[in-house]
Design a protein around this motif. Sequence first.
Motif, mmCIF file in Angstrom:
data_model
loop_
_atom_site.group_PDB
_atom_site.id
_atom_site.type_symbol
_atom_site.label_atom_id
_atom_site.label_comp_id
_atom_site.label_asym_id
_atom_site.label_seq_id
_atom_site.Cartn_x
_atom_site.Cartn_y
_atom_site.Cartn_z
ATOM 1 N N GLU A 151 0.816 -1.209 0.000
ATOM 2 C CA GLU A 151 0.000 0.000 0.000
ATOM 3 C C GLU A 151 0.850 1.259 0.000
ATOM 4 O O GLU A 151 0.431 2.295 -0.529
ATOM 5 N N VAL A 152 2.022 1.203 0.626
ATOM 6 C CA VAL A 152 2.930 2.341 0.657
ATOM 7 C C VAL A 152 4.322 1.840 0.268
ATOM 8 O O VAL A 152 4.846 0.935 0.897
ATOM 9 N N GLU A 153 4.879 2.427 -0.772
ATOM 10 C CA GLU A 153 6.197 2.036 -1.269
ATOM 11 C C GLU A 153 7.187 3.156 -1.012
ATOM 12 O O GLU A 153 6.901 4.330 -1.284
ATOM 13 N N GLN A 154 8.361 2.772 -0.523
ATOM 14 C CA GLN A 154 9.386 3.760 -0.213
ATOM 15 C C GLN A 154 10.736 3.205 -0.603
ATOM 16 O O GLN A 154 11.036 2.043 -0.324
ATOM 17 N N ASP A 155 11.537 4.005 -1.265
ATOM 18 C CA ASP A 155 12.879 3.590 -1.644
ATOM 19 C C ASP A 155 13.716 3.458 -0.378
ATOM 20 O O ASP A 155 13.899 4.433 0.336
ATOM 21 N N PRO A 156 14.245 2.255 -0.092
ATOM 22 C CA PRO A 156 14.960 2.059 1.173
ATOM 23 C C PRO A 156 16.345 2.685 1.229
ATOM 24 O O PRO A 156 16.960 2.755 2.300
ATOM 25 N N GLY A 157 16.840 3.166 0.062
ATOM 26 C CA GLY A 157 18.179 3.737 0.057
ATOM 27 C C GLY A 157 19.214 2.620 0.163
ATOM 28 O O GLY A 157 19.050 1.580 -0.467
ATOM 29 N N PRO A 158 20.285 2.765 0.940
ATOM 30 C CA PRO A 158 20.543 3.933 1.780
ATOM 31 C C PRO A 158 20.972 5.163 0.988
ATOM 32 O O PRO A 158 21.390 5.060 -0.146
ATOM 33 N N LEU A 159 20.811 6.312 1.641
ATOM 34 C CA LEU A 159 21.134 7.583 1.040
ATOM 35 C C LEU A 159 22.228 8.236 1.874
ATOM 36 O O LEU A 159 22.098 8.354 3.093
ATOM 37 N N SER A 160 23.324 8.628 1.222
ATOM 38 C CA SER A 160 24.441 9.258 1.914
ATOM 39 C C SER A 160 24.719 10.604 1.270
ATOM 40 O O SER A 160 24.918 10.657 0.050
ATOM 41 N N VAL A 161 24.695 11.667 2.058
ATOM 42 C CA VAL A 161 24.879 13.016 1.513
ATOM 43 C C VAL A 161 25.866 13.786 2.381
ATOM 44 O O VAL A 161 26.026 13.480 3.570
ATOM 45 N N PRO A 162 26.510 14.809 1.816
ATOM 46 C CA PRO A 162 27.390 15.659 2.637
ATOM 47 C C PRO A 162 26.566 16.667 3.424
ATOM 48 O O PRO A 162 25.441 17.030 3.031
ATOM 49 N N GLU A 163 27.108 17.094 4.534
ATOM 50 C CA GLU A 163 26.464 18.115 5.349
ATOM 51 C C GLU A 163 26.143 19.346 4.500
ATOM 52 O O GLU A 163 26.956 19.775 3.694
ATOM 53 N N GLY A 164 24.937 19.900 4.701
ATOM 54 C CA GLY A 164 24.524 21.070 3.951
ATOM 55 C C GLY A 164 23.733 20.760 2.698
ATOM 56 O O GLY A 164 23.145 21.661 2.097
ATOM 57 N N ALA A 165 23.688 19.506 2.290
ATOM 58 C CA ALA A 165 22.978 19.124 1.070
ATOM 59 C C ALA A 165 21.466 19.197 1.283
ATOM 60 O O ALA A 165 20.976 19.162 2.408
ATOM 61 N N SER A 192 -6.578 5.413 -2.383
ATOM 62 C CA SER A 192 -7.037 6.794 -2.503
ATOM 63 C C SER A 192 -7.813 7.262 -1.267
ATOM 64 O O SER A 192 -8.115 8.439 -1.121
ATOM 65 N N ALA A 193 -8.140 6.342 -0.347
ATOM 66 C CA ALA A 193 -8.852 6.722 0.877
ATOM 67 C C ALA A 193 -7.925 7.381 1.898
ATOM 68 O O ALA A 193 -8.394 7.995 2.853
ATOM 69 N N PHE A 194 -6.630 7.243 1.705
ATOM 70 C CA PHE A 194 -5.690 7.863 2.641
ATOM 71 C C PHE A 194 -5.795 9.385 2.538
ATOM 72 O O PHE A 194 -5.784 9.953 1.454
ATOM 73 N N GLN A 195 -5.901 10.027 3.713
ATOM 74 C CA GLN A 195 -6.054 11.477 3.755
ATOM 75 C C GLN A 195 -4.968 12.149 4.590
ATOM 76 O O GLN A 195 -4.720 13.336 4.436
ATOM 77 N N TYR A 225 -2.397 17.057 5.831
ATOM 78 C CA TYR A 225 -3.743 16.564 5.544
ATOM 79 C C TYR A 225 -4.068 16.867 4.096
ATOM 80 O O TYR A 225 -3.920 18.002 3.646
ATOM 81 N N SER A 226 -4.455 15.850 3.360
ATOM 82 C CA SER A 226 -4.806 15.952 1.939
ATOM 83 C C SER A 226 -3.611 16.478 1.147
ATOM 84 O O SER A 226 -2.473 16.280 1.511
ATOM 85 N N SER A 227 -3.850 17.156 0.057
ATOM 86 C CA SER A 227 -2.760 17.624 -0.800
ATOM 87 C C SER A 227 -2.183 18.942 -0.289
ATOM 88 O O SER A 227 -2.821 19.655 0.470
ATOM 89 N N GLY A 274 -13.701 8.409 11.148
ATOM 90 C CA GLY A 274 -14.930 7.711 10.800
ATOM 91 C C GLY A 274 -14.707 6.579 9.823
ATOM 92 O O GLY A 274 -15.561 5.705 9.673
ATOM 93 N N GLY A 275 -13.565 6.600 9.157
ATOM 94 C CA GLY A 275 -13.244 5.530 8.223
ATOM 95 C C GLY A 275 -12.549 4.379 8.929
ATOM 96 O O GLY A 275 -12.057 4.518 10.043
#
Lengths: 115, 113
Positions: free
Chosen positions: A3-17, A28-31, A51-53, A96-97
Amino acid sequence: QKEVEQDPGPLSVPEGAIVSLNCTYSNSAFQYFMWYRQYSRKGPELLMYTYSSGNKEDGRFTAQVDKSSKYISLFIRDSQPSDSATYLCATSGNAGGTSYGKLTFGQGTILTVHP
Amino acid sequence: EAGVAQSPRYKIIEKRQSVAFWCNPISGHATLYWYQQILGQGPKLLIQFQNNGVVDDSQLPKDRFSAERLKGVDSTLKIQPAKLEDSAVYLCASSLRGNYEQYFGPGTRLTVT
């Protein structure tokens, strides 16, 4: 399909990025759309919710939701080593949902900010 | 304000043994949740209580897992008998309004050998 997809990374960035973290969802019922942060060996803590868009800004963090494309984003400006953690997106339905208060999490993205 | 308390923090058991976890939510929070977080995954809701009643236990493997919240405050989650695939962190969370704003405890890390 999860139902929810997320890229697991890992993500490595320099400080300040600028960091961009993203999720997609299918129901679509998720609000309500949340970002939780989880430090190693700790429980998740609520970082932001939307909440919502739309956009929501809190200091260096900006959350965006595009319901038309079912896309959730978190931007971190001027990233700091203390931001190093796992970031979890989560969704919930309306009051209520049947899914109200029931969080559906993505698998989390591991972020490391190095000095 | 004290946070969500959980014990034990770590537990190692052999398969087919039983184990119990305890959770004390934030004072005044009527809604309590148990989540299972397998390594590399997000938390998955196992059961949700509103006071001492079950709201949602659709993802709880009821043949081996049980949970109770007898007096509407603290809660216990039990696994009997444990399987290798139960190795995970078990997180307890509580909420004042029963919504997205949930406060998590540090979790109990279970290893089943």
